[in-house]
Motif scaffolding. Structure first.
Motif, short mmCIF file in Angstrom:
data_model
loop_
_atom_site.label_atom_id
_atom_site.label_comp_id
_atom_site.label_asym_id
_atom_site.label_seq_id
_atom_site.Cartn_x
_atom_site.Cartn_y
_atom_site.Cartn_z
N THR A 297 0.83 -1.21 0.00
CA THR A 297 0.00 0.00 0.00
C THR A 297 0.85 1.25 0.00
N THR A 298 1.96 1.22 0.72
CA THR A 298 2.89 2.35 0.72
C THR A 298 3.41 2.61 -0.69
N ALA A 299 3.79 1.56 -1.39
CA ALA A 299 4.28 1.72 -2.76
C ALA A 299 3.20 2.29 -3.68
N VAL A 300 1.98 1.79 -3.53
CA VAL A 300 0.87 2.29 -4.35
C VAL A 300 0.60 3.77 -4.05
N LEU A 301 0.59 4.14 -2.78
CA LEU A 301 0.34 5.55 -2.42
C LEU A 301 1.45 6.45 -2.94
N TYR A 302 2.70 6.01 -2.82
CA TYR A 302 3.80 6.83 -3.35
C TYR A 302 3.65 7.00 -4.85
N PHE A 303 3.30 5.93 -5.54
CA PHE A 303 3.09 6.01 -6.99
C PHE A 303 1.99 7.01 -7.32
N ILE A 304 0.88 6.96 -6.59
CA ILE A 304 -0.23 7.88 -6.82
C ILE A 304 0.22 9.33 -6.62
N LEU A 305 0.97 9.57 -5.56
CA LEU A 305 1.44 10.93 -5.29
C LEU A 305 2.47 11.39 -6.32
N ALA A 306 3.30 10.49 -6.78
CA ALA A 306 4.33 10.84 -7.76
C ALA A 306 3.77 11.05 -9.16
N LEU A 307 2.59 10.52 -9.44
CA LEU A 307 1.97 10.68 -10.76
C LEU A 307 1.87 12.15 -11.18
N HIS A 308 1.51 12.98 -10.24
CA HIS A 308 1.28 14.40 -10.50
C HIS A 308 2.49 15.08 -11.14
N HIS A 309 3.65 14.51 -10.95
CA HIS A 309 4.88 15.13 -11.44
C HIS A 309 5.49 14.41 -12.63
N GLN A 310 4.78 13.44 -13.18
CA GLN A 310 5.27 12.71 -14.34
C GLN A 310 4.84 13.43 -15.62
N PRO A 311 5.77 13.67 -16.55
CA PRO A 311 5.43 14.43 -17.77
C PRO A 311 4.26 13.84 -18.56
N TRP A 312 4.19 12.52 -18.68
CA TRP A 312 3.10 11.92 -19.44
C TRP A 312 1.76 12.13 -18.76
N TYR A 313 1.76 12.14 -17.43
CA TYR A 313 0.51 12.36 -16.70
C TYR A 313 0.08 13.82 -16.83
N VAL A 314 1.03 14.74 -16.71
CA VAL A 314 0.71 16.17 -16.85
C VAL A 314 0.14 16.44 -18.24
N LYS A 315 0.74 15.84 -19.27
CA LYS A 315 0.26 16.01 -20.64
C LYS A 315 -1.16 15.44 -20.79
N TRP A 316 -1.37 14.26 -20.26
CA TRP A 316 -2.69 13.63 -20.32
C TRP A 316 -3.73 14.47 -19.59
N LYS A 317 -3.39 14.97 -18.41
CA LYS A 317 -4.33 15.76 -17.62
C LYS A 317 -4.70 17.05 -18.36
N LYS A 318 -3.72 17.70 -18.98
CA LYS A 318 -4.01 18.91 -19.75
C LYS A 318 -4.92 18.59 -20.92
N SER A 319 -4.72 17.44 -21.54
CA SER A 319 -5.54 17.09 -22.71
C SER A 319 -7.00 16.86 -22.34
N ILE A 320 -7.26 16.33 -21.15
CA ILE A 320 -8.66 16.10 -20.79
C ILE A 320 -9.32 17.35 -20.23
N HIS A 321 -8.52 18.31 -19.75
CA HIS A 321 -9.10 19.54 -19.22
C HIS A 321 -9.20 20.65 -20.26
N HIS A 322 -8.59 20.45 -21.39
CA HIS A 322 -8.63 21.47 -22.44
C HIS A 322 -9.16 20.86 -23.72
N ASP A 323 -10.32 20.29 -23.65
CA ASP A 323 -10.90 19.62 -24.81
C ASP A 323 -11.77 20.54 -25.65
N GLY A 324 -11.74 21.84 -25.35
CA GLY A 324 -12.51 22.80 -26.13
C GLY A 324 -13.90 23.06 -25.61
N ASN A 325 -14.31 22.40 -24.53
CA ASN A 325 -15.63 22.58 -23.98
C ASN A 325 -15.70 23.68 -22.92
N GLU A 326 -14.57 24.27 -22.57
CA GLU A 326 -14.57 25.29 -21.52
C GLU A 326 -14.78 26.65 -22.08
#
Length: 149
Positions: free
Chosen positions: A120-149
């Motif tokens: 569980t510690t490993a899973v939680l660390y992974f979840i927290l570290a996701l926020h700083h991964q370039p692929w995750y940041v790119k993916w998050k921007k793509s779903i929040h900027h889909d032109g509907n805002e």
């Protein structure tokens, strides 16, 4: 409680401090309010309360203690969450959720479930570290900027 049992509980406390610190490391590294000390303290507290309840040998006592840890950390988590910008933006949701999960890690240590606690510690660390991964940041921007805002 014999001194051997006390040493076992002390070992659990040390393990909880280490695992809690591991979870809080990413938060500390990125300057969040809750970091190594907060996560370690939550994990240690949950581990010691659970260990002492388990020592009583009463399943009902253990259940009550664990239930109250869940409720108590829930209140702590509620205090972490804040709103700003007229109530439109929430802050602290991830911290609140991971502090709550860190208490669960402490409970598993208190119940001698070390593999579950480490996993569980490993899973939680992974979840927290996701926020700083370039692929995750790119993916998050793509779903929040889909032109509907």
């Amino acid at each position: 409680m014999t001194y051997q049992n006390e040493l076992i509980v002390l070992l659990k406390i040390i393990i909880a401090a280490i695992l809690g610190a591991a979870i809080g490391y990413d938060r500390e590294k990125h300057g969040r309010d809750a970091g190594i000390r907060t996560y370690s303290a939550v994990c240690v507290g949950a581990a010691i309360f659970t260990s002492l309840a388990a020592h009583l040998g009463d399943t009902a006592a253990i259940s009550r203690v664990v239930a109250n840890i869940v409720v108590g950390i829930g209140f702590l988590g509620a205090g972490i969450i804040s709103r700003d910008n007229g109530g439109r933006n929430s802050n602290g949701l991830t911290t609140s959720a991971t502090v709550w999960c860190t208490a669960a890690v402490g409970v598993t240590i208190g119940l001698n479930e070390y593999i579950i606690a480490a996993g569980t510690t490993a899973v939680l660390y992974f979840i927290l570290a996701l926020h700083h991964q370039p692929w995750y940041v790119k993916w998050k921007k793509s779903i929040h900027h889909d032109g509907n805002e």
